[in-house]
Enzyme design. Structure first.
Site, mmCIF file in Angstrom:
data_model
loop_
_atom_site.group_PDB
_atom_site.id
_atom_site.type_symbol
_atom_site.label_atom_id
_atom_site.label_comp_id
_atom_site.label_asym_id
_atom_site.label_seq_id
_atom_site.Cartn_x
_atom_site.Cartn_y
_atom_site.Cartn_z
ATOM 1 N N LYS A 113 0.842 -1.206 0.000
ATOM 2 C CA LYS A 113 0.000 0.000 0.000
ATOM 3 C C LYS A 113 0.878 1.257 0.000
ATOM 4 O O LYS A 113 0.673 2.182 -0.791
ATOM 5 C CB LYS A 113 -0.872 -0.016 1.271
ATOM 6 C CG LYS A 113 -1.832 1.144 1.401
ATOM 7 C CD LYS A 113 -2.433 1.257 2.799
ATOM 8 C CE LYS A 113 -3.019 -0.027 3.322
ATOM 9 N NZ LYS A 113 -3.828 0.192 4.568
ATOM 10 N N LYS A 125 3.649 -2.569 11.064
ATOM 11 C CA LYS A 125 2.363 -2.519 11.781
ATOM 12 C C LYS A 125 2.606 -2.876 13.226
ATOM 13 O O LYS A 125 3.489 -3.682 13.531
ATOM 14 C CB LYS A 125 1.385 -3.526 11.174
ATOM 15 C CG LYS A 125 -0.062 -3.184 11.428
ATOM 16 C CD LYS A 125 -0.563 -2.156 10.431
ATOM 17 C CE LYS A 125 -1.937 -1.635 10.775
ATOM 18 N NZ LYS A 125 -2.496 -0.858 9.648
ATOM 19 N N ASP A 165 -4.817 2.993 14.057
ATOM 20 C CA ASP A 165 -5.560 1.957 13.327
ATOM 21 C C ASP A 165 -6.788 1.696 14.212
ATOM 22 O O ASP A 165 -7.158 2.575 15.011
ATOM 23 C CB ASP A 165 -4.693 0.708 13.123
ATOM 24 C CG ASP A 165 -5.262 -0.258 12.083
ATOM 25 O OD1 ASP A 165 -5.088 -0.011 10.878
ATOM 26 O OD2 ASP A 165 -5.923 -1.245 12.478
HETATM 27 O O1 2IT Z 1 -4.037 0.659 7.513
HETATM 28 C C1 2IT Z 1 -3.520 1.787 7.378
HETATM 29 O O2 2IT Z 1 -3.122 2.196 6.283
HETATM 30 C C2 2IT Z 1 -3.410 2.633 8.568
HETATM 31 N N1 2IT Z 1 -3.818 2.198 9.638
HETATM 32 C C3 2IT Z 1 -2.749 3.974 8.486
HETATM 33 C C4 2IT Z 1 -1.270 3.847 8.598
HETATM 34 C C5 2IT Z 1 -0.527 5.145 8.719
HETATM 35 O O3 2IT Z 1 0.688 5.060 8.974
HETATM 36 O O4 2IT Z 1 -1.097 6.223 8.548
#
Ligand code: 2IT
Length: 445
Positions: A113, A125, A165
């Site tokens: 992503k 994460k 998140d």
């Molecule tokens: O799933 C995701 O893209 C998020 N929880 C955001 C991650 C972020 O570093 O802004």
């Protein structure tokens, strides 16, 4: 067997106890067959087996004192998946379902992503099995401080930059930031999603939900269609869901459902005005159940069911992984749903995705459709580095550009690799190519 299948088999065996991770890797690797056929140098460099192995995973004890003075212990995680194109970047999730499998699936999804956004961010994460429901503000603060007291040693503005998140929003990020600053004696952009008074970006709260709708608009535009007059079914009503509803309304669509694990609310008129105002803080601030919304406005509450049984043009799952299974997909298709956009991470099971594709339902995969949140996180990092901040309009315009670009990259990659119209393959391929190229150039690290 070929290279791709060999690597998939290895992951299935080595990670047999990690079903979510295996699911995410299966989807990614299945898109890699045409890539490897065109790029034999990736097999020679062992890119796939390196890509599916997180660079580092930290698992740690998070002790904290509850309001009764009793010691509680939770488990904390930070998975640093891939740093080929930038510092690890990805949210922190507080939810009882968090385990190593969930963290690893989210981290590998995040890697692709983040690559798709075009910004220089690697993938990571974090999270904990801590359940924020029913906790006092004081308990949440103590928990956040304890989490950072362990995790701070692997974080840093140029190393690993977490955000929110599920179960982690601006309040929690504020507590993370305060504790990190205190321990390290440095004021740095080590978190995104911060409050606007200490380096947070305008439009970061809106970014994921708005981005989902910008992406949906591109999907429909390619079919000479638009969002005008469309009926949308959604589920989660947190940060992503509520701002998705706000943007959907602005674009002339209406959202008729939200729900949680206990059931869903059906509002055929569409959620807007004072209903949306009430809904916005219901989860993000108060962590309250969906039924409160039905009770407050006398709306229909359907207990024990998922929203995917209503008649809708578009389904936008906004809650969590695997919330749309095979039977939900069958029902959506039978009821005339023509488009599914994943706003949560991996909300559709592999079987559901296959069914949508076989039945010509337009399908927008999470790693492309929900990339708006991390995109504005990337813009927050840029603003922090410049010690400057852009206006809401400037950030929103950049967000829209990025989402349009992600759609373009994904659909073009699908076409180039012989899978025209398949955005799942296209997003995986386009995201992977940049990471793979960077990994190859950096040698066997
Ligand atoms: O799933 C995701 O893209 C998020 N929880 C955001 C991650 C972020 O570093 O802004």
């Amino acid at each position: 067997m070929g290279y791709v299948q060999d690597v998939l088999e290895q992951v299935k065996q080595a990670c047999a106890d990690q079903p979510e991770f295996v699911q995410a890797v299966t989807e990614i690797l299945e898109a890699m067959e045409p890539v490897i056929a065109k790029h034999p140098e990736y097999e020679a460099a062992g890119i796939l087996e390196r890509f599916v192995e997180p660079e580092r995973s930290l698992i740690f004890k998070v002790p904290w004192l509850d309001d009764n003075g009793k010691v509680q212990v939770n488990r904390g995680y930070r998975v640093q998946c891939n740093s080929a194109i930038g510092p690890y970047k990805g949210g922190i999730r507080f939810h009882p379902s968090v385990n190593l499998s969930v963290m690893k699936f989210l981290a590998i999804e995040q890697t692709l992503k983040n690559s798709l956004t075009g910004l220089p961010m690697g993938g990571g994460k974090g999270g904990s099995d801590f359940d924020p429901r029913g906790k006092s503000d004081n308990e949440v603060m103590k928990f956040c401080q304890s989490y950072i007291t362990e995790a701070y040693r692997i974080l840093g503005a140029n190393t690993d930059v977490p955000a929110g998140d599920i179960g982690v929003g601006a309040r929690e990020v504020g507590y993370f930031f305060g504790q990190f600053k205190r321990i390290t004696n440095s004021f740095e952009g080590v978190f995104t999603g911060k409050g606007a008074t200490f380096g947070g970006s305008l439009a970061r709260p809106e970014a994921t939900g708005y981005g989902v709708m910008y992406f949906a608009e591109e999907m429909l535009k390619a079919q000479n269609d638009s969002l005008q007059g469309k009926t949308i079914a959604a589920s989660g009503y947190g940060n992503v869901g509520t701002f998705m509803i706000e943007k959907a309304n602005q674009m002339g669509a209406k959202v008729v459902t939200i729900g949680d694990e206990n059931g869903y609310v059906y509002d055929p008129d569409g959620i807007s005005g004072e209903k949306l105002d009430f809904l916005k803080p219901l989860w993000t601030t108060y962590r309250r159940p969906a039924k409160d919304f039905a009770d407050k406005f006398n709306l229909q509450w359907i207990p024990g069911k998922r929203p995917w049984e209503v008649s809708c043009d578009i389904a936008i799952p906004t809650a969590t992984q695997n919330e749309v299974g095979k039977e939900d997909a069958e029902r959506l298709i039978a009821n005339g749903c023509k488009c599914v956009v994943e706003a949560a991470n991996m909300p559709c099971s592999l079987e559901a995705v296959t069914l949508f594709q076989k039945n010509n339902v337009l399908f927008g995969p999470a790693k492309a459709a929900n990339a708006g949140g991390v995109s504005v996180s990337g813009l927050e990092m840029s603003q922090n580095s410049m010690r400057y901040s852009w206006t809401f309009e400037e950030v929103d315009a950049k967000l829209k550009d990025i989402m349009v670009n992600i759609y373009k990259k994904s659909s073009e990659a699908a076409k180039e690799y012989g899978l025209e119209g398949n955005l799942v393959a296209g997003a995986n391929i386009a995201g992977f190519l940049k990471v793979a190229e960077a990994m190859r150039a950096q040698g066997a690290v």
